[in-house]
Design an enzyme around this catalytic site. Structure first.
Site, mmCIF file in Angstrom:
data_model
loop_
_atom_site.group_PDB
_atom_site.id
_atom_site.type_symbol
_atom_site.label_atom_id
_atom_site.label_comp_id
_atom_site.label_asym_id
_atom_site.label_seq_id
_atom_site.Cartn_x
_atom_site.Cartn_y
_atom_site.Cartn_z
ATOM 1 N N HIS A 197 0.823 -1.208 0.000
ATOM 2 C CA HIS A 197 0.000 0.000 0.000
ATOM 3 C C HIS A 197 0.865 1.270 0.000
ATOM 4 C CE1 HIS A 197 -3.471 -2.463 1.226
ATOM 5 N NE2 HIS A 197 -2.746 -2.959 2.217
HETATM 6 C C1 BDR Z 1 -3.135 0.886 5.251
HETATM 7 O O1 BDR Z 1 -3.375 0.407 6.566
HETATM 8 C C2 BDR Z 1 -2.201 -0.093 7.131
HETATM 9 O O2 BDR Z 1 -2.452 -1.351 7.657
HETATM 10 C C3 BDR Z 1 -1.149 -0.089 6.055
HETATM 11 O O3 BDR Z 1 0.109 0.261 6.592
HETATM 12 C C4 BDR Z 1 -1.634 0.931 5.068
HETATM 13 O O4 BDR Z 1 -1.171 2.225 5.395
HETATM 14 C C5 BDR Z 1 -3.866 -0.025 4.257
HETATM 15 O O5 BDR Z 1 -5.228 -0.019 4.518
#
Ligand code: BDR
Ligand code: CA
Length: 313
Positions: free
Chosen positions: A243
């Site tokens: 992500h």
């Molecule tokens: C986001 O939530 C976190 O768990 C990850 O680091 C990312 O920033 C994804 O939904």
């Protein structure tokens, strides 16, 4: 061209760690003015610790790391140990950090930096809940027009939610903060799940990290090994979604991403859809666009860039 000045606001998180490593591996493109930690994936004490461990892994003990808000603006903290493990950075066996945490509060660092750097030269890169950024904007509204751009990971439209059926984790944890940021008028680029669920660490991509043979390459492979088990089970996907590195990759190679400049509003009232990013993808609301909401990524180009840059550390 001079490197772009950035502040990384983060809650590491394996994918946050990779995003930070990509930035630190790219000094010709990005000058990291500081890293600000926020409570999110795990409590603040751990995110502030993990951020320093990542800097040390990159050999960058000169980076200033600040601790920020330890809870969302108006609700209890929700964490994601079920995804990231107890430490938030489960996977590699990294030593505890020796580098100090800065004394100043992250929110004050953000305010001071935006006031002291020339207007329009500092880009904010939030990789977690938007609490620190919203606090800074509330405390010092004069800094908002000084922000060059905010490039953040958060939200979802076609992918809908990952923490609830309707909401993505970063926005869900602090919807009030997200609302402040999305309404601030600062130029926004958003990397939602629609994009990040296409940035998947397949087995060959994981092997490419490991094959770098460096402490960074091996640690990133171990992080994504750990991080992928959750998404594989949940979505049946081929590997871990990276992500947050979409944010730092965008700053280096914006051409890898496509999206639409649309209106995005944050739901802060409904229990059912709390934290939903209501993106007007089809332009039906008549509301003014406030965000470049990304929808697609050249995943091959992204992983080529990432692997090539990580090799430099
Ligand atoms: C986001 O939530 C976190 O768990 C990850 O680091 C990312 O920033 C994804 O939904
Ligand atoms: Ca994150």
């Amino acid at each position: 061209m001079l490197p772009r000045k950035i502040i990384i606001d983060t809650d590491p998180g394996q994918d946050d760690a990779v995003a930070i490593l990509l930035a630190l591996a790219s000094p010709d493109d990005l000058e990291v003015l500081g890293i600000t930690a926020v409570a999110g994936n795990v409590p603040l004490e751990l995110t502030a610790r993990n951020a320093r461990m990542v800097c040390e892994l990159a050999g960058r003990t000169d980076i200033a790391v600040y601790a920020g808000c330890d809870r969302p603006l108006g609700r209890d903290l929700v964490t994601a140990e079920h995804v990231h493990g107890k430490t938030g950075l489960d996977g590699p066996d990294l030593p505890p950090p020796a580098m100090p945490l800065q004394k100043a509060h992250a929110v004050d660092f953000i305010i001071d930096t935006l006031r002291s750097e020339p207007e329009g030269t500092v880009t904010l890169c939030p990789l977690g809940p938007l609490t620190n950024i919203a606090m800074a904007f509330e405390k010092a509204p004069d800094i908002v027009p000084r922000v060059a751009e905010i490039v953040l990971m958060g939200g979802a439209y076609f992918e809908v939610g990952n923490i609830t059926p309707a909401a993505e984790f970063n926005i869900y944890v602090d919807p009030q903060a997200a609302r402040i940021v999305f309404k601030s008028g600062a130029p926004l680029v958003v990397m939602p799940l629609d994009v990040t669920h296409k940035a998947l660490v397949t087995a060959p991509r994981n092997e490419a990290f490991r094959a770098l043979g460096t402490p960074v390459g091996v640690a990133v492979a171990q992080m994504t090994d750990f991080f992928e088990r959750f998404d594989k089970e949940k979505y049946g996907s081929v590997g871990a979604p990276l992500h947050d590195p979409c944010v730092t990759a965008y700053l280096i190679r914006p051409d890898l991403f496509t999206g639409r400049h649309v209106n995005v509003e944050i739901e802060t009232q409904s229990d059912l859809t709390m934290g939903m990013t209501v993106a007007d993808w089809w332009g039906v609301s008549g509301r003014a666009p406030n965000a470049m909401f990304m929808g697609d990524i050249d995943a091959t180009g992204f992983f080529t860039l990432l692997t090539e840059r990580l090799a430099r550390l």
